[in-house]
Enzyme design. Structure first.
Site, PDB file in Angstrom:
ATOM      1  N   LYS A   1      56.636   0.651 171.090  1.00 25.40           N
ATOM      2  CA  LYS A   1      56.407   1.293 169.794  1.00 25.40           C
ATOM      3  C   LYS A   1      55.908   0.290 168.750  1.00 25.40           C
ATOM      4  CE  LYS A   1      57.250   4.930 171.682  1.00 25.40           C
ATOM      5  NZ  LYS A   1      56.088   5.786 171.972  1.00 25.40           N
TER       6      LYS A   1
ATOM      7  N   ARG B   1      38.778  -0.403 160.445  1.00 31.19           N
ATOM      8  CA  ARG B   1      37.568   0.413 160.592  1.00 31.19           C
ATOM      9  C   ARG B   1      37.342   1.336 159.395  1.00 31.19           C
ATOM     10  NH1 ARG B   1      38.950   3.825 164.893  1.00 31.19           N
ATOM     11  NH2 ARG B   1      36.784   4.483 165.118  1.00 31.19           N
TER      12      ARG B   1
ATOM     13  N   LYS C   1      39.110   3.854 158.332  1.00 35.28           N
ATOM     14  CA  LYS C   1      39.376   5.258 158.649  1.00 35.28           C
ATOM     15  C   LYS C   1      40.662   5.682 157.944  1.00 35.28           C
ATOM     16  CE  LYS C   1      35.999   5.665 161.697  1.00 35.28           C
ATOM     17  NZ  LYS C   1      34.876   6.620 161.553  1.00 35.28           N
TER      18      LYS C   1
ATOM     19  N   GLN D   1      42.620   8.920 158.420  1.00 31.58           N
ATOM     20  CA  GLN D   1      43.459   9.102 159.600  1.00 31.58           C
ATOM     21  C   GLN D   1      44.901   8.651 159.364  1.00 31.58           C
ATOM     22  OE1 GLN D   1      42.408  10.506 162.386  1.00 31.58           O
ATOM     23  NE2 GLN D   1      40.236  10.639 161.893  1.00 31.58           N
TER      24      GLN D   1
ATOM     25  N   HIS E   1      55.715   8.752 161.709  1.00 26.54           N
ATOM     26  CA  HIS E   1      56.000   8.809 163.143  1.00 26.54           C
ATOM     27  C   HIS E   1      56.009   7.408 163.754  1.00 26.54           C
ATOM     28  CE1 HIS E   1      56.254  10.497 167.118  1.00 26.54           C
ATOM     29  NE2 HIS E   1      55.127   9.930 167.501  1.00 26.54           N
TER      30      HIS E   1
ATOM     31  N   GLN F   1      51.454  17.500 172.135  1.00 25.09           N
ATOM     32  CA  GLN F   1      52.556  16.941 171.354  1.00 25.09           C
ATOM     33  C   GLN F   1      53.612  18.003 171.078  1.00 25.09           C
ATOM     34  OE1 GLN F   1      53.061  13.850 170.590  1.00 25.09           O
ATOM     35  NE2 GLN F   1      51.248  12.786 169.849  1.00 25.09           N
TER      36      GLN F   1
ATOM     37  N   ARG G   1      40.669  19.851 159.759  1.00 26.26           N
ATOM     38  CA  ARG G   1      40.376  18.706 160.632  1.00 26.26           C
ATOM     39  C   ARG G   1      39.812  19.179 161.961  1.00 26.26           C
ATOM     40  NH1 ARG G   1      42.915  13.803 159.463  1.00 26.26           N
ATOM     41  NH2 ARG G   1      43.004  13.318 161.656  1.00 26.26           N
TER      42      ARG G   1
END
Length: 318
Positions: A123, A136, A138, A141, A149, A211, A266
């Site tokens: 993890k 990057r 992003k 995201q 999480h 998930q 999304r």
């Protein structure tokens, strides 16, 4: 008052050390909760504040090769973790019902402890997911769900393997999670491999469904405890926390599913459509920079959109 607070913190720290299972105490990041909590707090601060500010005036890094290697490595690591969980009991001696914590030093118990710690340590490796997003640029995201999480999971697992390193029925959710991550990192690896693999990524939206299935399976399995006539699981608190974990994350990921694929915030780019006066829509083509080449009819001509600018006729690359 400050002296009393520090004294209480020291007493609690000593209590934790006394309760830490001796079989796992010498593993890295298991000596106290201070080390792992510091790492996770630094991760949150970097992800939300420091990282985006450092990258604000810089061009995004191209990390495709690094990400392909990373994602392939994570597929192999999680596949190995699943295998070890199976061989440590789930495919050998466990009943899949009331499986107790093994307090012995038998080879199987020690094997379960090793894989439980390896799952916990993985993890921390997964925190690189967010680092790559930051480098990057992003930032879209890096949602609350993503950061929560990635930080909450290793934090709670420290407490889990401190008390229950050979966790019996309490280790089921880790095995399921590692299985899901084999699929997930395989998808990420294909995605990082470039445009020629885009046609194989039609199942993007099903990742969230996988998930959700994970949390349903975990909740159903752990709920058996409440309906058995007798189950002498040694740390019932761990059972209750796993059940709450499954329900809580099911709700969080369900909300993500609604926002992403029902409200369409999304949706995968390859499935976006432009609706034209009630007639059939025309597909949007994905380009390398993550934006779209859209099309719609206007006075008999077809305008193309690239990099946020419009050109009639052929696409003019910038």
């Amino acid at each position: 008052m400050l002296r009393e607070a520090l004294s209480n913190i020291l007493k609690f720290h000593n209590y934790l050390q006394s309760r830490t299972d001796a079989r796992v105490r010498d593993y890295p990041l298991m000596q106290s909760p201070v080390q792992m909590t510091t790492i996770l707090m630094a991760y949150v601060v970097f992800s939300v504040y420091i990282g985006p500010r450092l990258m604000a005036n810089r061009k995004p890094f191209r990390l495709n090769t690094v990400m392909i290697i990373y994602n392939l490595s994570m597929v192999l690591l999680n596949a190995y973790i699943v295998y070890e969980f199976l061989m440590s009991g789930w495919a050998t001696t466990f009943t899949w019902r009331c499986d107790l914590i093994d307090p012995s030093s038998s080879p199987q118990a020690l094997r379960m402890i090793r894989v439980a710690w390896l799952f916990y340590f993985s993890k921390f490796i997964e925190l690189l997911d967010t680092v790559f997003f930051v480098l990057r640029k992003k930032q879209n995201q890096i949602t609350f769900l993503h950061v929560f999480h990635h930080s909450f999971m290793p934090w709670t697992w420290w407490w889990g393997i401190t008390l229950t390193p050979a966790g019996g029925m309490g280790s089921f959710h880790a095995m399921v999670n590692a299985t899901v991550h084999v699929i997930m990192y395989f998808y990420y690896g294909l995605s990082a491999a470039g445009p020629r693999f885009q046609k194989y990524l039609w199942w993007k939206k099903y990742m969230t469904a996988i998930q959700l299935i994970q949390f349903v399976l975990v909740s159903i399995h752990i709920s058996q405890y409440y309906f058995m006539e007798k189950c002498d699981y040694q740390v019932p608190l761990w059972i209750h926390l796993i059940w709450m974990y499954g329900i809580f994350f099911f709700l969080l990921f369900s909300n993500f599913w609604v926002q992403a694929y029902i409200k369409g915030k999304r949706l995968p780019a390859t499935e976006d459509k432009l609706k034209l006066n009630g007639s059939a829509s025309e597909p949007i083509t994905v380009v390398a920079n993550g934006k779209h080449l859209g099309r719609e009819r206007e006075n008999g001509k077809v305008p193309y959109y690239t990099n946020g600018k419009i050109f009639l006729g052929k696409v003019k690359e910038i």
